[in-house]
Scaffold this motif. Structure first.
Motif: not given
Lengths: 389, 336
Positions: B115-120, B165-168, B103-107
């Motif tokens: 990362p969108v947040t420091p704890y992502f 790969y999906r979330f780098d 939901k939060k992550g980038v495509a």
């Protein structure tokens, strides 16, 4: 005693290093960094960490060759001469390091210097101690003096740690040998002594002319804090009393002043945490976190390791929860604390983090794997986690 | 440097760093702009303290302890009601983590993603590890893959690769690589080599060499296609560790030592080229150390024998020469 380095170079190097951190965080631009580097030239030979490690290993190998040859040549000459020889060889190494490497070739923590420095310390200490027939007092005092010299003269951090360690050893040994009541008060002597060392170091840190030793003083600070905590820690005191002072505890007996040590075990870490937050002192904050972890361990140690897996799970969930809460809490800056990453720490390399993750978190992915695989089953060894707690 | 001591005094007690007044100095010399000075000075003087790394460490320890605990807990009291509930809770936790991440992550992107947040990153890591634990347990309990149990490791690895790969995620990527290696029964763990239990089975070093070379080749192809270029370092690091460990083991085993020596030299050359191309000195370290071990072995096998004095002289001249070489060409070994 002064350090061996050129002060302008030391300062310029510090400026360049800081500027590089600002630049990597996007606070200044590349062009500006280039200008700063030109404005603050530094003639030190101070390579990056990998080259330093390479040079360190190579120097140690080369020195071991030199030592081996010398040992072959002079080894059979009799104790007195060999001891003097060690001392002379150590002193000679110090002189080479100081006059040739540092002064002439402007090496600054290049890997070669560290190797030669530790080598020199080792031979000076062995030589001196040998002459005194390895009398424990003499050895400890020699260590303290030689390591302090190395730390102060060459701004070296490892020898700083060693120097503090020798001081602690000396103090402990003196009280231990004195026997009787002195053995009983070792914890209090430690708390008093290293408490004062801490306070004095903090005062010294404010002196501008001591700024070149700042990192050394920070190390002294951290180790004194840890020693103060350890000296008051119930587990440390109890186990040392039983193992070293032949204290026998039967049945419901407890160590003398047990209550006091329980109290200290709890109070010290939280006092540190409070100071750390109040004064925005990152060092105290970090030490307090380590101390809190050890306090938890202390209580678990005496009050049940019954279900390590539950302890692990709950502790993990708690830590993760606290971490998340604080990250959310510090979304805005509060009391000068922020969650944003302003400056990259030297050691906080992403690749390094990934490597640590793969080495520590790999063990628990599939219990099945480890049960089935035979032979070089490798990574999925399972367990491994319990000892890190 | 002395003049503005009073200035920062009342703000922070511990800002006695050597470069305490450097930002002001740089500003006055016109080397940085005023807005930059304002930003840098609050950080440099300790008025603002970042606890980013402290909190990240908390999260890391949390994940470490939690997943270790769960990894044991999951195989205990099997069958009881509480056990079923906790398995269910873990599944929910994992789903929760991935729900958050998707939901939060980038495509997905071929480049590196911030990362969108420091704890992502840690949420993703927790989700992945818990998922794998539960999946492993379910397989153990219901035995879907009873015939090919090694497949579990392979599937784990594939799953990790997907997440990485999906979330780098570099951390999950290295987990994926170690899992893949362990599918081939090779271990990438320095602790294991240290205790001498590395490559227990015969010919495992050959597997390690082949694995190292092929995965490195794949990584380089991926890099050429510009897919996650920043992953290449991790791949190459693990591959060189495996390759060199395998080749050096082969060297010491005997018989074919000359072939392994050539392999080592080839690997060193490759690592050297990589180091120079990427300005990454870790590969340089590998190259030099392995080349040194290989050459020393060669000399020991051929000309230098027995006499200990010669070995002392060898270590003096080889290492001395090496140090001289590095310092002489210091500009060549500089970062950027």
């Amino acid at each position: 005693m002064n350090h061996a380095y050129n002060e302008v170079n030391l300062y310029n190097l510090a400026v360049i290093k800081e500027s590089k951190r600002w630049s990597s965080q996007g606070l200044i631009e590349e062009v500006q960094l280039k200008n700063i580097e030109q404005e603050y030239p530094c003639s030190f030979y101070h390579p990056n960490i990998i080259i330093r490690i390479l040079l360190f290993i190579a120097t140690l190998f080369a020195l071991s060759g030199v030592t081996g040859l010398l040992a072959l040549l002079f080894g059979k000459l009799g104790e007195g001469i060999v001891a003097t020889g060690c001392l002379m060889y150590g002193t000679f190494s110090f002189v080479i390091l100081d006059r040739v490497l540092v002064n002439q070739y402007r090496h600054y923590k290049s890997g070669v210097t560290e190797a030669l420095l530790y080598h020199a310390c080792g031979f000076a200490i062995v030589g001196l101690s040998w002459m005194a027939d390895f009398n424990t007092y003499f050895v400890l005092i020699t260590c303290l003096l030689v390591f302090s010299y190395a730390a102060v003269r060459f701004l070296d951090l490892l020898t700083t740690v060693a120097a503090i360690g020798s001081l602690a050893g000396l103090l402990f040994y003196a009280c231990y040998e004195a026997g009787g009541i002195f053995q009983q008060v070792i914890p209090f002597v430690f708390i008093l002594c290293f408490g004062s060392v801490y306070v004095i170091t903090r005062k010294l840190k404010k002196h501008n002319h001591l700024k070149f030793w700042l990192l050394n003083m920070m190390i002294v600070e951290v180790i004194s804090l840890l020693l103060v905590y350890a000296a008051g820690n119930y587990l440390v005191v109890r186990e040392l009393s039983i193992n070293l002072m032949n204290l026998e505890l039967v049945g419901g007996q407890d160590i003398p002043f047990a209550f006091l040590f329980y109290a200290l075990t709890i109070i010290v870490p939280f006092a540190l945490l409070y100071t750390g937050i109040k004064h925005k002192d990152v060092l105290a904050l970090r030490v307090s976190l380590i101390a809190i972890a050890f306090t938890v361990f202390t209580f678990k140690y005496y009050y049940g390791f019954g279900h390590p897996e539950i302890t692990l799970t709950v502790a993990g969930a708690l830590l993760f929860g606290i971490g998340m809460l604080l990250f959310n809490y510090l979304k805005k800056m509060r009391g000068g604390f922020t969650r944003e990453n302003h400056l990259a720490e030297k050691w906080a390399n992403l690749n390094l983090q990934a490597f640590v993750i793969s080495q520590t978190l790999g063990g628990n992915q599939s219990g099945v794997g480890s049960q089935i695989e035979t032979g070089g089953g490798g990574k999925f060894g399972g367990g491994g986690s319990t000892d890190s707690f | 440097m002395e003049r503005s001591c009073q200035k920062t005094e009342n703000f922070s007690l511990d800002s006695t760093s050597m470069t305490k007044n450097t930002p002001r100095e740089l500003f006055e010399k016109g080397l940085i702009r005023e807005d930059q000075f304002n930003k840098i000075d609050v950080i440099n003087s300790g008025k603002v303290v970042s606890v980013f790394y402290e909190l990240q460490t908390l999260l890391y320890l949390g994940v470490l302890l939690f997943t270790s605990g769960v990894g044991i807990l999951i195989y205990m009291n099997i069958g009881s009601l509480g056990h079923l509930i906790s398995i269910f809770a873990l599944i929910l936790l994992s789903i929760g983590c991935f729900y958050y991440a998707f939901k939060k992550g980038v495509a997905y992107s071929n480049d590196s993603v911030k990362p969108v947040t420091p704890y992502f990153d840690y949420v993703v890591l927790l989700g992945a590890l818990v998922f794998v634990s539960v999946a492993g347990y379910l397989q153990f309990q219901f035995g879907i893959l009873n015939e090919n149990l090694e497949l579990v490791t392979l599937i784990t690895s594939v799953f990790f690769f997907y997440i990485a790969y999906r979330f780098d995620h570099l951390g999950v990527l290295s987990l994926a690589i170690t899992a893949l290696a362990s599918f081939w029964s090779v271990s990438i763990s320095p602790q294991k080599w240290y205790s001498g239990t590395f490559f227990e089975t015969a010919n495992l070093h050959v597997v390690a060499i082949i694995f190292g070379v092929s995965v490195a080749a794949i990584a380089l192809v991926l890099e050429m296609k510009r897919i996650k270029i920043h992953f290449t370092f991790t791949y190459l690091n693990f591959c060189s560790l495996l390759f060199f460990a395998g080749a050096i083991t082969g060297l010491f085993i005997g018989e074919w030592w000359f072939a392994y020596l050539l392999l080592i030299y080839g690997g060193c050359l490759f690592a050297y080229v990589m180091a120079m191309k990427r300005k990454s000195f870790l590969f340089l370290l590998y190259a030099f150390i392995c080349a040194y071990i290989g050459t020393t072995y060669l000399l020991e096998k051929t000309i230098l024998r027995d006499a200990i004095e010669i070995w002392f002289l060898y270590s003096i001249f080889s290492c001395g020469g090496f140090i001289y070489f590095i310092i002489k060409y210091k500009n060549y070994f500089k970062q950027k």
